[in-house]
Design an enzyme around this catalytic site. Structure first.
Site, short mmCIF file in Angstrom:
data_model
loop_
_atom_site.label_atom_id
_atom_site.label_comp_id
_atom_site.label_asym_id
_atom_site.label_seq_id
_atom_site.Cartn_x
_atom_site.Cartn_y
_atom_site.Cartn_z
N GLU A 42 -6.85 -4.06 -0.75
CA GLU A 42 -5.95 -4.94 -1.65
C GLU A 42 -6.72 -5.97 -2.68
OE1 GLU A 42 -2.25 -7.73 -0.82
OE2 GLU A 42 -3.37 -7.01 0.81
N LYS A 110 2.69 -3.31 -5.62
CA LYS A 110 3.35 -3.82 -4.08
C LYS A 110 4.68 -4.20 -4.10
CE LYS A 110 1.76 -6.90 -0.36
NZ LYS A 110 0.64 -8.05 0.23
N CYS A 146 -0.69 -3.00 2.07
CA CYS A 146 -0.62 -4.29 3.26
C CYS A 146 0.81 -4.59 3.73
CB CYS A 146 -1.33 -5.54 2.58
SG CYS A 146 -1.77 -6.63 4.08
#
Length: 536
Positions: A42, A110, A146
């Site tokens: 990430e 994300k 994540c």
């Protein structure tokens, strides 16, 4: 069969060119190893967390420029998933772009932005809403980043868009027990969707945070099929045969081993990434400074560590002996700078002001502050960073001196309770016996007045640490703690000390986080605060 390379590496926040060069090098290694796909962590391009860098428009423009340059230098035929910040449509995103042969195969933004504990992504990013599915060698891969896999929707959305395998980019910081939590949430998503999952995690230290690696793969039945090393950089390969992942296996270290490695990584990267020449530690002959200097020597090499013993009129001979033996065992530079002449000068200068008043903690604190001045002078002269030695139990209760033993640049044991300090010291000695046994077994003392021991002022550390854990890390109320069987008077004392000492902690240097809630980014209490939790 397809071979996927996992770039478990250690980026530096803001070093866009350096991080891009590292990704390009790992891509070359992956191509030589026969991989068709390389996964990076990430925000690998800019490092994590970028904090308020991610509010700057120029930061996004420079990331875009460096990403475009990186795309031109990747090996032919290799697909590379790069984590990076993205500015699009006037919004800022935590994103990942899939590059191959100079082309973009897809971009993922994300969706779930964490805004708790050490995370503050809602402040800097906007959430995405769409899946990203791309194909390599006939296999359709979906991407999550994540926090996405802590919620069912993003992975289910990717499956609905045709994903057959999930790739998860992570910058997931360490705390004790975190790998078990990651495995559990990965299992939950796999069981819901029936897709294999490959989880890549960053490694390295960034200020308070430690990223522990431990990347892994889970097959469609929920079995952990591969696990990479903890706290180590490296390129690791996972093979997919008919959708079944297979790769290397490394056991996860135990509590003491993992915490000790986290401390070593934290010191190594904080000093290394910030360009300090080495570390300075005030060595007292006590266990906190002994553990701190052992960590520093392991992190930096003994040649870059300087320990200074600064005895006072109250320092016991055994403290001098043990400190010297520890330094000899570690092979570090060691010097002795007595503070008695300076302390006597302070007392003489203040005698008129203090006339008629008995000695108290004022005189104790003067000694600690003299030591702080000496260490900071050496730091200025030689370019080495002062590592403070106070532990979490002391930081909690204010058993520390502002501008004295709290003076320094990095607090190695800031999130380490006293009971864990003892356990870590014994763990370090199990690797090689460097800390003299007497340092571990003798009663802890600040040695700032005659016959002083910590337990004159504090409850026994096993009790103190248990109350602190419940009040600070688990947010339990004093009444709940008493209901668990702890003495009410002791709980009142500990809670009062913790609440009152917030003003000190706010002035403490950053330190390594190893628990669910350390004193730093993820515990934000007001200094001016009259609230007192009821005990009934």
């Amino acid at each position: 069969m397809i071979r996927i390379a996992l770039a478990q590496f250690n980026p530096v926040v803001g070093d866009l060119a350096g991080n891009a060069a590292r990704i390009a090098d790992l891509a070359d290694q992956a191509a030589v190893a026969g991989a068709a796909l390389l996964l990076t962590p990430e925000l690998a391009l800019c490092g994590y967390p970028p904090e308020d860098l991610a509010l700057r428009d120029d930061f996004y423009a420079e990331n875009a420029r460096v990403l475009a340059g990186l795309a031109r230098h990747l090996p032919q035929g290799l697909a590379v998933v790069v984590g990076h910040p993205l500015m699009a449509d006037g919004r800022r995103y935590n994103a990942a772009t899939v590059l191959r042969d100079g082309q973009t195969l897809g971009v993922y933004r994300k969706q779930q932005l964490p805004n708790y504990s050490v995370f503050d992504e809602v402040r800097t990013f906007s959430p995405g809403s769409a899946p990203c599915v791309f194909e390599v060698d006939g296999i359709r891969f979906g991407i999550n980043i994540c926090e996405d896999i802590w919620f069912p929707e993003p992975m289910a959305q990717a499956k609905a868009a045709g994903a057959e395998v999930m790739l998860v980019l992570n910058a997931s910081p360490f705390h004790v027990g975190k790998q078990t939590e990651r495995h559990a949430v990965a299992h939950a998503r796999v069981f819901e969707n029936g897709l294999p999952l490959i989880y890549l995690n960053m490694v390295g230290g960034q200020d308070e945070l430690i990223f522990d690696g431990g990347s892994f793969a889970v097959d469609a039945q929920g079995k952990i099929a591969a696990q990479c090393p903890a706290f180590e950089e490296g390129l690791h390969l996972v093979e997919l045969n008919d959708g079944v992942p297979k790769g290397e296996w490394h056991d996860w270290p135990g509590i003491e081993a993992s915490v000790y490695q986290a401390l070593v990584v934290g010191v190594r990267d904080y000093i290394g990434k910030n360009g300090f020449a080495g570390a300075l530690v005030g060595l007292s002959g006590g266990i906190d400074s002994a553990l701190t200097v052992a960590v520093a020597a392991d992190a930096l090499g003994p040649e870059r560590v300087h320990a200074v013993m600064m005895p006072s009129r109250y320092t016991a001979d055994i403290s001098l002996q043990d400190a010297e033996q520890l330094a000899k065992n570690l092979g570090i530079h060691y010097s002795v700078q007595p503070i008695k002449p300076m302390f006597d000068a302070f007392l003489a200068e203040l005698a008129g002001e203090f006339a008629g008043r008995a000695a108290d903690t004022t005189e104790e604190n003067i000694q600690a502050r003299i030591r702080g001045v000496l260490l900071m002078a050496l730091s200025n002269k030689f370019g080495k960073l002062v590592l403070t030695t106070g532990n979490k139990s002391e930081m909690a209760t204010g058993y520390a001196t502002l501008y004295g033993d709290m003076a320094g640049g990095y607090a190695v044991l800031k999130d380490i309770s006293k009971t864990l300090v003892w356990a870590l010291s014994r763990y370090r000695n199990s690797l090689s016996p460097v800390i003299p046994e007497r340092i571990i077994t003798r009663p802890p003392s600040a040695e700032l007045k005659p016959d002083q021991v910590d337990q004159d002022s504090l409850p026994p550390y096993d009790i103190l640490d248990a109350i602190m854990e419940r009040y600070v890390e688990l947010d339990r109320s004093p009444a709940e703690i008493v209901a668990e069987g702890f003495d009410e008077a002791t709980v009142r004392k500990v809670v009062r000390l913790i609440d009152f000492s917030e003003y000190k902690r706010r002035q403490a240097p950053p330190g390594i986080r190893v628990t669910r809630r350390g004193f730093g980014r993820d515990r934000r209490y007001p200094i001016t605060n009259k609230y007192r939790a009821p005990f009934r």
